[in-house]
Design an enzyme around this catalytic site. Structure first.
Site, PDB file in Angstrom:
ATOM      1  CB  CYS A  87      -1.202   0.308   0.874  1.00  0.00           C
ATOM      2  SG  CYS A  87      -0.869   0.930   2.388  1.00  0.00           S
ATOM      3  CD  GLU A  88      -1.007   5.674  -3.246  1.00  0.00           C
ATOM      4  OE1 GLU A  88      -0.145   5.138  -4.609  1.00  0.00           O
ATOM      5  OE2 GLU A  88      -1.541   6.012  -3.581  1.00  0.00           O
ATOM      6  CG  HIS A  89      -1.874   5.634   1.799  1.00  0.00           C
ATOM      7  ND1 HIS A  89      -3.039   4.616   1.412  1.00  0.00           N
ATOM      8  CD2 HIS A  89      -2.120   6.436   0.540  1.00  0.00           C
ATOM      9  CE1 HIS A  89      -3.736   4.892   1.178  1.00  0.00           C
ATOM     10  NE2 HIS A  89      -3.302   6.077   0.315  1.00  0.00           N
ATOM     11  CG  HIS A  90       0.482   2.555   6.327  1.00  0.00           C
ATOM     12  ND1 HIS A  90      -1.157   2.498   5.763  1.00  0.00           N
ATOM     13  CD2 HIS A  90       0.260   3.298   7.325  1.00  0.00           C
ATOM     14  CE1 HIS A  90      -1.853   3.210   6.688  1.00  0.00           C
ATOM     15  NE2 HIS A  90      -1.461   4.462   7.607  1.00  0.00           N
ATOM     16  CD  GLN A 140      -8.756  -3.935  -3.188  1.00  0.00           C
ATOM     17  OE1 GLN A 140      -7.826  -4.342  -1.946  1.00  0.00           O
ATOM     18  NE2 GLN A 140      -9.831  -5.356  -3.110  1.00  0.00           N
ATOM     19  CB  CYS A 145      -1.809  -0.553   6.590  1.00  0.00           C
ATOM     20  SG  CYS A 145      -3.352  -0.726   5.482  1.00  0.00           S
TER      21      CYS A 145
END
Ligand SMILES: Nc1nc2c(ncn2[C@@H]2O[C@H](COP(=O)(O)OP(=O)(O)OP(=O)(O)O)[C@@H](O)[C@H]2O)c(=O)[nH]1
Ligand SMILES: [Zn+2]
Length: 198
Positions: free
Chosen positions: A87-90, A128, A158
């Protein structure tokens, strides 16, 4: 290419990532000179390059290698394609399954290319929704089929290991183009992917 033999580690990138992972190890309170973790910055640098190898791959090029002219015009479904992404956030893993269908329009694709395209887009920093969309649009553009559908079911570390810490929630995303906008075609696809036939 085969992941098992992935050896395309860029020396300069490995070196710079190594330094960063060395700092991360110190940052978490571990001794970076302890024997067990001495080689960890290099291992982690290589693992990170492996997990993001999709950036150096071209999905359209991969698909074009195996497009065949064929008059078959029924639905083709490849389901349960396992995928692993970050995931690009975490930068924590999310993983699950992709289900793909298309209705040819004079051209069929080598079946193995569908999982390959999933990997090209999954092996990047992703959400996703965009992953679903990337796969859908790439197939739509390259094959110009009568219709294409992509469903992804995944769990996000996450949301499991940290944050809300929910172990049993899964996320489903989907995208439909062409004939799959019609409810009966879409339902046929959804029925096929929910069957136990392997
Ligand atoms: N839409 C979407 N969101 C995602 C995906 N992967 C992770 N996220 C979410 O990205 C959001 C980032 O939100 P932030 O509030 O900036 O980050 P955070 O403080 O770490 O959020 P929490 O996870 O709620 O603790 C979170 O809600 C994650 O659940 C994904 O693939 N799609
Ligand atoms: Zn996340």
């Amino acid at each position: 290419m085969s992941y098992k033999y992935f050896e395309e580690y860029d020396q300069e990138i490995t070196e710079s990532m190594k330094n960063n992972f060395h700092e991360i190890i110190k940052g978490v309170g571990e001794n970076p000179d302890r024997e067990g973790v001495l080689k960890t910055p290099e291992r982690a640098a290589k693992a990170m390059q492996f997990l993001t190898q999709g950036y150096s791959m071209d999905a359209e090029e991969i698909l074009k290698q195996a497009v065949f002219e064929e008059s078959y015009d029924e639905m083709v479904v490849v389901k349960d394609i396992e995928l692993y992404s970050l995931c690009e956030h975490h930068m924590l893993p999310f993983f699950g399954k992709a289900h793909i269908a298309y209705i040819p329009n004079g051209k069929i694709i080598g079946l193995s290319k569908l999982p390959r395209v999933v990997d090209v887009f999954a092996r990047r920093l992703q959400v996703q929704e965009r992953l679903t969309h990337d796969i859908l649009e790439c197939l739509n553009k390259t094959l110009q089929p009568q219709g294409v559908a992509v469903v992804i079911e995944a769990v996000h570390m996450c949301m499991m290991m940290r944050g809300v810490q929910k172990q049993n929630s899964a996320t489903t995303t989907s995208g439909f183009r062409g004939q799959f906008k019609k409810i009966e075609t879409r339902n046929e696809f959804l029925k096929l992917i929910s069957s136990d036939l392997k």
